[in-house]
Design a protein around this motif. Structure first.
Motif, PDB file in Angstrom:
ATOM      1  N   PHE A 101       0.845  -1.197   0.000  1.00 53.42           N
ATOM      2  CA  PHE A 101       0.000   0.000   0.000  1.00 53.42           C
ATOM      3  C   PHE A 101       0.881   1.248   0.000  1.00 53.42           C
ATOM      4  O   PHE A 101       0.688   2.164  -0.809  1.00 53.42           O
ATOM      5  CB  PHE A 101      -0.910  -0.015   1.231  1.00 53.42           C
ATOM      6  CG  PHE A 101      -2.029   0.972   1.169  1.00 53.42           C
ATOM      7  CD1 PHE A 101      -1.817   2.319   1.382  1.00 53.42           C
ATOM      8  CD2 PHE A 101      -3.326   0.557   0.887  1.00 53.42           C
ATOM      9  CE1 PHE A 101      -2.856   3.237   1.317  1.00 53.42           C
ATOM     10  CE2 PHE A 101      -4.377   1.453   0.827  1.00 53.42           C
ATOM     11  CZ  PHE A 101      -4.139   2.800   1.036  1.00 53.42           C
ATOM     12  N   ASP A 102       1.863   1.283   0.887  1.00 52.92           N
ATOM     13  CA  ASP A 102       2.770   2.437   0.953  1.00 52.92           C
ATOM     14  C   ASP A 102       3.526   2.623  -0.361  1.00 52.92           C
ATOM     15  O   ASP A 102       3.755   3.757  -0.805  1.00 52.92           O
ATOM     16  CB  ASP A 102       3.777   2.264   2.090  1.00 52.92           C
ATOM     17  CG  ASP A 102       3.169   2.550   3.451  1.00 52.92           C
ATOM     18  OD1 ASP A 102       2.045   3.072   3.505  1.00 52.92           O
ATOM     19  OD2 ASP A 102       3.816   2.234   4.467  1.00 52.92           O
ATOM     20  N   ALA A 103       3.928   1.522  -0.971  1.00 51.74           N
ATOM     21  CA  ALA A 103       4.688   1.613  -2.215  1.00 51.74           C
ATOM     22  C   ALA A 103       3.841   2.198  -3.337  1.00 51.74           C
ATOM     23  O   ALA A 103       4.293   3.083  -4.084  1.00 51.74           O
ATOM     24  CB  ALA A 103       5.217   0.234  -2.605  1.00 51.74           C
ATOM     25  N   ASN A 104       2.621   1.721  -3.480  1.00 54.27           N
ATOM     26  CA  ASN A 104       1.744   2.250  -4.525  1.00 54.27           C
ATOM     27  C   ASN A 104       1.412   3.716  -4.291  1.00 54.27           C
ATOM     28  O   ASN A 104       1.426   4.537  -5.221  1.00 54.27           O
ATOM     29  CB  ASN A 104       0.455   1.427  -4.597  1.00 54.27           C
ATOM     30  CG  ASN A 104       0.573   0.222  -5.513  1.00 54.27           C
ATOM     31  OD1 ASN A 104       1.342   0.237  -6.473  1.00 54.27           O
ATOM     32  ND2 ASN A 104      -0.182  -0.814  -5.217  1.00 54.27           N
ATOM     33  N   VAL A 105       1.094   4.052  -3.039  1.00 51.98           N
ATOM     34  CA  VAL A 105       0.798   5.449  -2.727  1.00 51.98           C
ATOM     35  C   VAL A 105       2.018   6.316  -3.012  1.00 51.98           C
ATOM     36  O   VAL A 105       1.912   7.393  -3.623  1.00 51.98           O
ATOM     37  CB  VAL A 105       0.349   5.594  -1.259  1.00 51.98           C
ATOM     38  CG1 VAL A 105       0.315   7.068  -0.859  1.00 51.98           C
ATOM     39  CG2 VAL A 105      -1.020   4.970  -1.057  1.00 51.98           C
ATOM     40  N   VAL A 128      -3.597   2.333  -5.277  1.00 54.09           N
ATOM     41  CA  VAL A 128      -3.290   3.095  -6.489  1.00 54.09           C
ATOM     42  C   VAL A 128      -4.216   4.304  -6.589  1.00 54.09           C
ATOM     43  O   VAL A 128      -3.787   5.413  -6.938  1.00 54.09           O
ATOM     44  CB  VAL A 128      -3.392   2.205  -7.744  1.00 54.09           C
ATOM     45  CG1 VAL A 128      -3.198   3.027  -9.012  1.00 54.09           C
ATOM     46  CG2 VAL A 128      -2.371   1.077  -7.683  1.00 54.09           C
ATOM     47  N   HIS A 129      -5.485   4.100  -6.258  1.00 53.01           N
ATOM     48  CA  HIS A 129      -6.427   5.232  -6.256  1.00 53.01           C
ATOM     49  C   HIS A 129      -5.986   6.299  -5.265  1.00 53.01           C
ATOM     50  O   HIS A 129      -6.011   7.500  -5.573  1.00 53.01           O
ATOM     51  CB  HIS A 129      -7.833   4.735  -5.902  1.00 53.01           C
ATOM     52  CG  HIS A 129      -8.503   3.965  -6.986  1.00 53.01           C
ATOM     53  ND1 HIS A 129      -9.127   4.571  -8.060  1.00 53.01           N
ATOM     54  CD2 HIS A 129      -8.631   2.631  -7.184  1.00 53.01           C
ATOM     55  CE1 HIS A 129      -9.631   3.648  -8.862  1.00 53.01           C
ATOM     56  NE2 HIS A 129      -9.343   2.459  -8.354  1.00 53.01           N
ATOM     57  N   LEU A 241       6.043  -3.971  -8.511  1.00 49.70           N
ATOM     58  CA  LEU A 241       5.871  -4.041  -7.066  1.00 49.70           C
ATOM     59  C   LEU A 241       5.753  -5.503  -6.652  1.00 49.70           C
ATOM     60  O   LEU A 241       4.916  -6.239  -7.172  1.00 49.70           O
ATOM     61  CB  LEU A 241       4.610  -3.283  -6.639  1.00 49.70           C
ATOM     62  CG  LEU A 241       4.155  -3.499  -5.189  1.00 49.70           C
ATOM     63  CD1 LEU A 241       5.187  -2.971  -4.207  1.00 49.70           C
ATOM     64  CD2 LEU A 241       2.795  -2.860  -4.942  1.00 49.70           C
ATOM     65  N   HIS A 242       6.596  -5.905  -5.706  1.00 49.54           N
ATOM     66  CA  HIS A 242       6.488  -7.232  -5.093  1.00 49.54           C
ATOM     67  C   HIS A 242       6.309  -7.046  -3.592  1.00 49.54           C
ATOM     68  O   HIS A 242       6.998  -6.225  -2.980  1.00 49.54           O
ATOM     69  CB  HIS A 242       7.732  -8.070  -5.364  1.00 49.54           C
ATOM     70  CG  HIS A 242       7.862  -8.522  -6.784  1.00 49.54           C
ATOM     71  ND1 HIS A 242       7.292  -9.689  -7.239  1.00 49.54           N
ATOM     72  CD2 HIS A 242       8.478  -7.956  -7.841  1.00 49.54           C
ATOM     73  CE1 HIS A 242       7.567  -9.822  -8.538  1.00 49.54           C
ATOM     74  NE2 HIS A 242       8.270  -8.782  -8.922  1.00 49.54           N
ATOM     75  N   ALA A 269       8.697  10.607  -2.323  1.00 49.08           N
ATOM     76  CA  ALA A 269       7.652   9.666  -1.897  1.00 49.08           C
ATOM     77  C   ALA A 269       7.418   9.808  -0.393  1.00 49.08           C
ATOM     78  O   ALA A 269       8.184   9.306   0.433  1.00 49.08           O
ATOM     79  CB  ALA A 269       8.049   8.234  -2.246  1.00 49.08           C
ATOM     80  N   ARG A 270       6.362  10.492  -0.034  1.00 49.23           N
ATOM     81  CA  ARG A 270       6.114  10.813   1.375  1.00 49.23           C
ATOM     82  C   ARG A 270       5.872   9.563   2.223  1.00 49.23           C
ATOM     83  O   ARG A 270       6.203   9.531   3.410  1.00 49.23           O
ATOM     84  CB  ARG A 270       4.924  11.767   1.475  1.00 49.23           C
ATOM     85  CG  ARG A 270       5.187  13.115   0.803  1.00 49.23           C
ATOM     86  CD  ARG A 270       3.927  13.954   0.696  1.00 49.23           C
ATOM     87  NE  ARG A 270       3.438  14.390   1.985  1.00 49.23           N
ATOM     88  CZ  ARG A 270       3.841  15.484   2.621  1.00 49.23           C
ATOM     89  NH1 ARG A 270       4.782  16.256   2.077  1.00 49.23           N
ATOM     90  NH2 ARG A 270       3.335  15.814   3.787  1.00 49.23           N
ATOM     91  N   SER A 271       5.282   8.511   1.629  1.00 46.99           N
ATOM     92  CA  SER A 271       5.032   7.282   2.380  1.00 46.99           C
ATOM     93  C   SER A 271       6.315   6.529   2.699  1.00 46.99           C
ATOM     94  O   SER A 271       6.305   5.600   3.516  1.00 46.99           O
ATOM     95  CB  SER A 271       4.076   6.367   1.600  1.00 46.99           C
ATOM     96  OG  SER A 271       4.619   6.024   0.332  1.00 46.99           O
TER      97      SER A 271
END
Length: 447
Positions: A101-105, A128-129, A241-242, A269-271
């Motif tokens: 989740f963090d990676a996609n965000v 992703v959204h 992403l894995h 990337a803030r996350s």
């Protein structure tokens, strides 16, 4: 209205609409056969992995905490794992995140630039959204396409190319976001056709495919490197992403990107920037899981030495074939219980790898809660999935198979589902004969 009333009213509204989420009792599932978790290879139960992890914990000097953000404390363990994953996945560079989740965000909130577009499969993950909403890409430039439809993808891209001259000239970029294995549908993306479509429509090289392999890691490809590796597309995918928390029985995620994109993520990337990084114990756990993949241990079931992934996918084919046969044999109405269209056949061909079996099988029914409850009463755990997790009218019981499941357990699952369907249909027919309203039975079952 006070805040407490607003919060309570929102929850009451969800309760009335039968969509309120709750945590299950953690002890309630202990005696049930697992058809629910994402532990596809059953590595969380592996004595070999457990022993390896405990041994490494004893040997490592640093196991507790991580010290802070990666930008403040770049631990040796974290850097070493990234170097290892760069080589293992045959990628230009790797960057760890605390979760998929963090990676996609992190990626979608900062990498696409103003003037770019993001075209995404309509079933793409919520992360992703969230990333797109936090990005500088305007809302009208974030466009879905019909699930796994190459024709829909092409028409969407062609329309955007015509409307936005910067895309055709190469000044702006187009990102396409897909998953290899979709978590609620069990469908596999037509990756090769997606890549070919992007390369054809964007000859300037400004079309980028971003692939989420969260549910395919460990299951597909050489050494479990995913569907991208299985298709030999590593050099044609912009970002992969894995995640480590599903088939690998660990925690965390890695983005495979170019060194330039890695550097950019470290800065924007803030996350990633504003959070404490994975603890050293998390890194050690992930290292152990990748030891199993690299050494082939995860591909074995101790005595029989049968490949875990092969056994898993064989179980999938067995379930769908048996279930399809029993549905037809007992003449179960498709409106009551069915498999989705993509499971009309499970045989893979060289031309269509999207027909490979998958460990995720949605069983479609308008009554997922009573079906799930019936399965629990039979000692089987498969969860109901309803809107807003899936679209309205697409309710289901989601079956997740695992390498540790047996064919006997799968047969029990099929039999229990058929048993429920027959009892439901019999009760439905009895109510109609007596002049009652079947709708009342449906509402009562949902409650």
């Amino acid at each position: 209205m006070p805040l407490t009333e607003k919060l309570n009213d929102a929850l009451v509204s969800r309760e009335k609409r039968l969509i309120r989420r709750k945590l299950y009792d953690p002890s309630a599932d202990a005696h049930l056969v697992d058809f629910s978790t994402n532990d596809y290879l059953s590595l969380s139960l592996s004595p070999a992995l457990r022993s390896r992890f405990l041994s490494k914990l004893q040997a490592e000097p640093h196991i507790l905490g991580s010290g802070g953000s990666r930008l403040l404390v770049n631990g040796h363990a974290h850097a070493a794992l990234e170097a290892r994953l760069t080589a293992f996945f045959r990628a230009p560079a790797a960057l760890l995140f605390n979760s998929g989740f963090d990676a996609n965000v992190g990626f979608f909130s900062c990498v696409p630039q103003p003037g770019d577009i993001v075209v995404f499969d309509e079933h793409i993950h919520a992360s992703v959204h969230d990333g797109m909403r936090a990005s500088r890409v305007e809302k009208t430039a974030r466009v879905p396409f019909a699930h796994n439809s190459i024709s829909a993808l092409r028409s969407t891209l062609e329309r955007l190319l015509h409307a936005r001259p910067g895309l055709a000239s190469g000044e702006n970029s187009a990102f396409v976001a897909v998953e290899t294995l979709y978590s609620m549908d069990g469908t596999l993306a037509p990756l090769l056709q997606i890549v070919e479509t992007m390369e054809e429509l964007f000859p300037h090289g400004n079309g980028y495919v971003v692939v989420d392999e969260a549910h395919s890691t460990g299951v597909y490809g050489p050494q479990g490197r995913g569907l991208v590796a299985a298709l030999g597309l590593e050099d044609r995918i912009f970002a992969r992403l894995h995640t480590f928390g599903k088939a690998l029985a660990a925690t965390g995620a890695v983005l495979l990107v170019t060194p330039l994109v890695r550097d950019y993520l470290l800065n924007y990337a803030r996350s990633l920037i504003y959070t404490t990084s994975l603890s050293n114990a998390n890194i050690i756990a992930a290292e152990c899981s990748f030891d199993m993949l690299e050494e082939g241990e995860a591909a074995k079931v101790r005595a029989s030495r049968v490949q875990l992934s092969a056994k898993l996918l064989d179980l999938s084919a067995h379930f769908t074939n048996t279930f399809r046969y029993q549905l037809a044999k007992h003449r179960v109405p498709a409106s009551l219980l069915s498999l989705p269209p993509h499971l009309s056949s499970v045989s893979a061909t060289e031309r269509d790898p999207t027909r490979l079996p998958t460990p995720i099988i949605p069983v479609l029914t308008p009554h997922p809660r009573p079906l799930s409850a019936h399965l629990r009463a039979r000692g089987l755990n498969a969860r109901p999935i309803t809107w807003p997790t899936v679209p309205k009218g697409a309710d289901r019981v989601r079956v997740c198979l695992h390498a540790a499941n047996t064919k006997e357990e799968v047969d029990r699952l099929v039999s229990a589902m058929i048993e429920w369907a027959e009892s439901w249909q019999a009760a439905h027919d009895a109510i109609k004969r007596e002049g009652g309203r079947p709708e009342d039975m449906t509402m009562q079952a949902k409650l």
